[in-house]
Design an enzyme around this catalytic site. Structure first.
Site, short mmCIF file in Angstrom:
data_model
loop_
_atom_site.label_atom_id
_atom_site.label_comp_id
_atom_site.label_asym_id
_atom_site.label_seq_id
_atom_site.Cartn_x
_atom_site.Cartn_y
_atom_site.Cartn_z
N TYR A 1 2.60 7.76 12.71
CA TYR A 1 2.68 8.67 11.96
C TYR A 1 3.10 9.95 11.93
O TYR A 1 3.07 10.38 10.57
CB TYR A 1 2.63 7.54 10.42
CG TYR A 1 3.32 6.69 10.39
CD1 TYR A 1 4.80 6.23 10.52
CD2 TYR A 1 2.75 5.19 10.05
CE1 TYR A 1 5.36 5.28 10.13
CE2 TYR A 1 3.32 4.22 9.42
CZ TYR A 1 4.85 4.10 10.08
OH TYR A 1 5.07 2.70 10.12
N SER B 1 -9.06 0.58 7.47
CA SER B 1 -8.91 -0.11 8.69
C SER B 1 -7.46 -0.71 9.20
O SER B 1 -7.51 -1.23 10.30
CB SER B 1 -9.43 -1.81 8.49
OG SER B 1 -9.55 -2.37 7.80
N ASN C 1 -4.24 -1.19 6.70
CA ASN C 1 -2.30 -1.17 5.70
C ASN C 1 -2.98 0.11 4.80
O ASN C 1 -1.62 0.73 4.75
CB ASN C 1 -2.44 -2.35 4.58
CG ASN C 1 -1.99 -3.58 5.48
OD1 ASN C 1 -1.78 -2.89 6.66
ND2 ASN C 1 -1.75 -4.33 4.73
N ASP D 1 -16.77 -11.71 -3.99
CA ASP D 1 -17.83 -10.85 -4.23
C ASP D 1 -16.76 -9.81 -6.06
O ASP D 1 -17.41 -10.13 -6.95
CB ASP D 1 -17.16 -8.72 -4.13
CG ASP D 1 -16.36 -8.46 -3.26
OD1 ASP D 1 -15.38 -9.35 -3.02
OD2 ASP D 1 -16.02 -7.45 -3.64
N LYS E 1 0.60 -1.19 0.42
CA LYS E 1 0.24 -0.13 -0.44
C LYS E 1 1.00 0.88 -0.11
O LYS E 1 -0.01 2.82 -0.63
CB LYS E 1 -1.02 0.06 0.71
CG LYS E 1 -1.41 -1.17 1.33
CD LYS E 1 -3.17 -0.58 0.00
CE LYS E 1 -3.93 -1.87 0.64
NZ LYS E 1 -5.14 -1.47 -0.26
#
Lengths: 315, 315
Positions: free
Chosen positions: B115, B78, B80, B210, B53
Site C-alpha cells: 500500500y 503487528s 491489521n 488483561d 481497523k
C-alpha cells in the site's frame, strides 16, 4: 426453441422467494486490478446448505403435487445436491431418499442424514449410483429429482443469475462452472433473456472436460473417468443440459487443474470467502488471463463452499 | 461523561461513508439453533484490508488538516492496523510510516508495503515497538495514529455497530472481542446511545485477559506476557479504552484458549466465512453456552479475516 423456457425460471424464482437466501454480491478491487475488468461475485457459497443446489431442489419440491409430496423424492448425489434436496424436502415434510457413493465426504453424508433424509450408500461408480437409485425409486414409489438433468431443477438454478443481474444491471459476460451443466444451462437461458447482449462462458476443469468435448463433437460424451480436484464437476452433461448448452452457450473454456487451488486460495485470502474448488474453476481464468476481460463488466457465480477442512489439513 | 462523545462517532460515520465498505450482516440457522437466540453477524472480515481497523484509520485520515496530511502519519502495529492505516493514507496521498515487529506475519508486512507505506522493522517487544515508533515520529515529523488508544480511531471503530443496529433494529446484546479495546470502546459508546437497553459484553482470550483483570482491579494492568492464539488481541488496554470500558461495559467474559480454533473452524465450515482467531473469541461463548442467550437477539462483530493459510497448513 430451447427445452427450457424463461417462464419456468420466472416461476422458480417465485417459488423460492423467502425460502432460499438472496445471496450477497461481492466485489474485490484486488481482483479488478488484476484482470482489468469489474467483477461481481454472486455468493452461492453463502446459500442454504452451502451451494446453489438448494435453489433447484427447493423450486422442485415447492411445485410438487400433494400426492407426490406424500410419496417423497429420491436422487443420487455425492454431496451438494443430496444436502440441498434433503433440506428442501425436510422443510416441506417430504420424505427424501438419497443414494450416495460410499466414498462421499463423510460430513456431506452426515449433513444429509442430519436433514432427516434416508441415505443408501452404493459403490462409487456412476452405473452403481444409477442402478441403486432406480431400485430405491421402485421400492419407495418416490419421484426422481435428478441433480442436473431435471428441467425443474435447471429452472431453479437459473434464478441465481436473475438476482445477480437485478443488482448489477447489464453485464458483458457471465462465468459459471460446468459439471452436469444444470447451473450453466439455467444461467444461460435466464441471462440471455434478461440481458440479450451478454456472453455466457462455461468454465470446466481439464480433468473432466466432457462438456467441452461434447460440444466440439456435437454429441454427448459420457464415457470418461474424471480426474479433477473440482469434486462438484465430475458428472457428465445430461441430455437436457447438452441440448440447451449446444444451442445457447457462447464458449466453454478448459481450466488447467494446477490453476484451480491457487484461485481458491486467492478467494479465501483476499475475499475472506470459503469456496470449494469447483467454484474456483470460474475464478481462475480471470486471474491467469485465460479469458480477456479488460474493460468489461463480468458476473461470476461462486457456486459453493462445501470443502472438507480436514482434507485441507486445517487446524 | 465519557471520554468519547456520540457526536464523534456520528462524525466518523460521515467521514467514512463511501470510503469504507458497509459490510454485510449474516445469520446462520445452525448457530441460532445451537445457542437458542437470534444472532446477527457484522462481517468486518469483509471490510477493506480484511478488518474493522480500516474504519478508524480512514476516519482519522479524512479529518486531518492539510498540513498534517503533508507530513504524514505513523504507528506501530503487528498487522491489521498497519494495513488499514497504510491503505487509508495511500488513498489520500498521505505518507505513512509503520513500525512492525520483525516476527510479524510476512504477508501483513508485504501488504503494508504494497500500500506504499514505509515499513521499519523492530524487535518484537512492546517497549521496542514504542521506542522505534517514537524515533520514527521525531525523524519524520509525522503524526501518531495509535491503533487503539487514539480517540479518533476509537470513534471510527464505533461505526460498525451503528450499521449493524440500523439493519437489525434493537438488540438485547452485543458481543465484540477485546484486545487494546478500541473496537469495544467505540462499540459500547455507540450501542448504548442508539439502543439504551442493550448489554455490551467484551470477549477476551484467556491467554491475554488483561482487560478482565484491569476492570476487576480498578487499575490498568499492562505488564503481562500474552500467550494466546488470537494474535489480534495481544495488546493491553490503553488509558482511554480503560476509562471508557470502566464506565460503560457490562461485562468481560474470558474465553478458554481451547475453544477459539473450534469456533473459528465452525464459522469457516458453516458460514463459509474466513475469520481470524480473534474474531472467533466472540463466537465461542455462543457455541459453548458460556453466555446464555436463550430467546435473545444478539449482534456479534466478526472483526477480521486476516489469517495465514500457510500457518494453518492449507493446500
Amino acid at each position: 426453441m430451447s427445452r427450457l423456457a424463461w417462464e419456468e425460471i420466472a416461476a422458480a424464482r417465485e417459488a423460492i422467494e423467502g425460502r432460499a437466501h438472496e445471496t450477497p454480491i461481492m466485489t474485490s478491487s484486488t481482483i479488478d486490478g488484476r484482470c482489468g475488468g469489474r467483477v461481481f461475485f454472486k455468493c452461492e457459497n453463502l446459500q442454504r446448505t452451502g451451494s446453489f443446489k438448494f435453489r433447484g431442489a427447493m423450486s422442485t419440491i415447492v411445485a410438487l403435487t400433494e400426492e407426490a409430496r406424500s410419496r417423497g423424492v429420491y436422487a443420487h448425489s455425492s454431496g451438494n445436491h443430496a444436502q440441498a434436496l434433503a433440506l428442501a424436502a425436510k422443510l416441506h415434510r417430504v420424505p427424501a431418499y438419497l443414494v450416495m457413493p460410499e466414498d462421499s465426504n463423510r460430513r456431506k453424508v452426515e449433513a444429509t442424514k442430519g436433514y432427516g433424509a434416508q441415505v443408501t450408500l452404493c459403490r462409487p461408480t456412476y452405473e452403481d449410483r444409477r442402478a441403486t437409485a432406480e431400485r430405491v425409486g421402485v421400492e419407495t414409489g418416490a419421484q426422481l429429482v435428478h441433480s442436473h438433468n431435471d428441467l425443474r431443477v435447471i429452472a431453479g438454478q437459473g434464478t441465481a443469475v436473475c438476482e445477480l443481474l437485478d443488482e448489477t444491471g447489464d453485464l458483458d459476460l457471465v462465468l459459471a462452472p460446468v459439471g452436469g451443466g444444470g447451473l450453466l444451462s439455467g444461467t444461460v437461458v435466464a441471462a440471455k433473456h434478461l440481458c440479450p447482449g451478454v456472453r455466457v462462458i462455461g468454465c470446466e476443469p481439464a480433468g473432466a472436460d466432457d462438456a467441452y468435448r461434447s460440444l466440439q463433437a456435437g454429441e454427448l460424451i459420457t464415457d470418461f473417468t474424471p480426474e479433477t480436484i473440482a469434486d462438484g464437476l465430475r458428472t457428465p452433461l445430461g441430455e437436457n443440459t447438452f441440448a440447451i448448452l449446444s444451442e445457447l452457450i457462447d464458449e466453454i473454456v478448459v481450466v488447467p487443474e494446477e490453476e484451480i487451488l491457487p484461485a481458491m486460495r486467492f478467494v479465501w485470502e483476499r475475499m475472506k470467502l470459503v469456496i470449494e474448488p469447483s467454484s474456483a474453476v470460474a475464478v481462475a481464468p480471470l486471474l491467469t488471463g485465460q479469458i480477456d476481460v479488460t474493460g468489461l463488466r463480468i458476473g461470476v457465480i461462486l457456486t459453493g463452499g462445501n470443502v472438507d477442512l480436514d482434507e485441507l489439513r486445517l487446524g
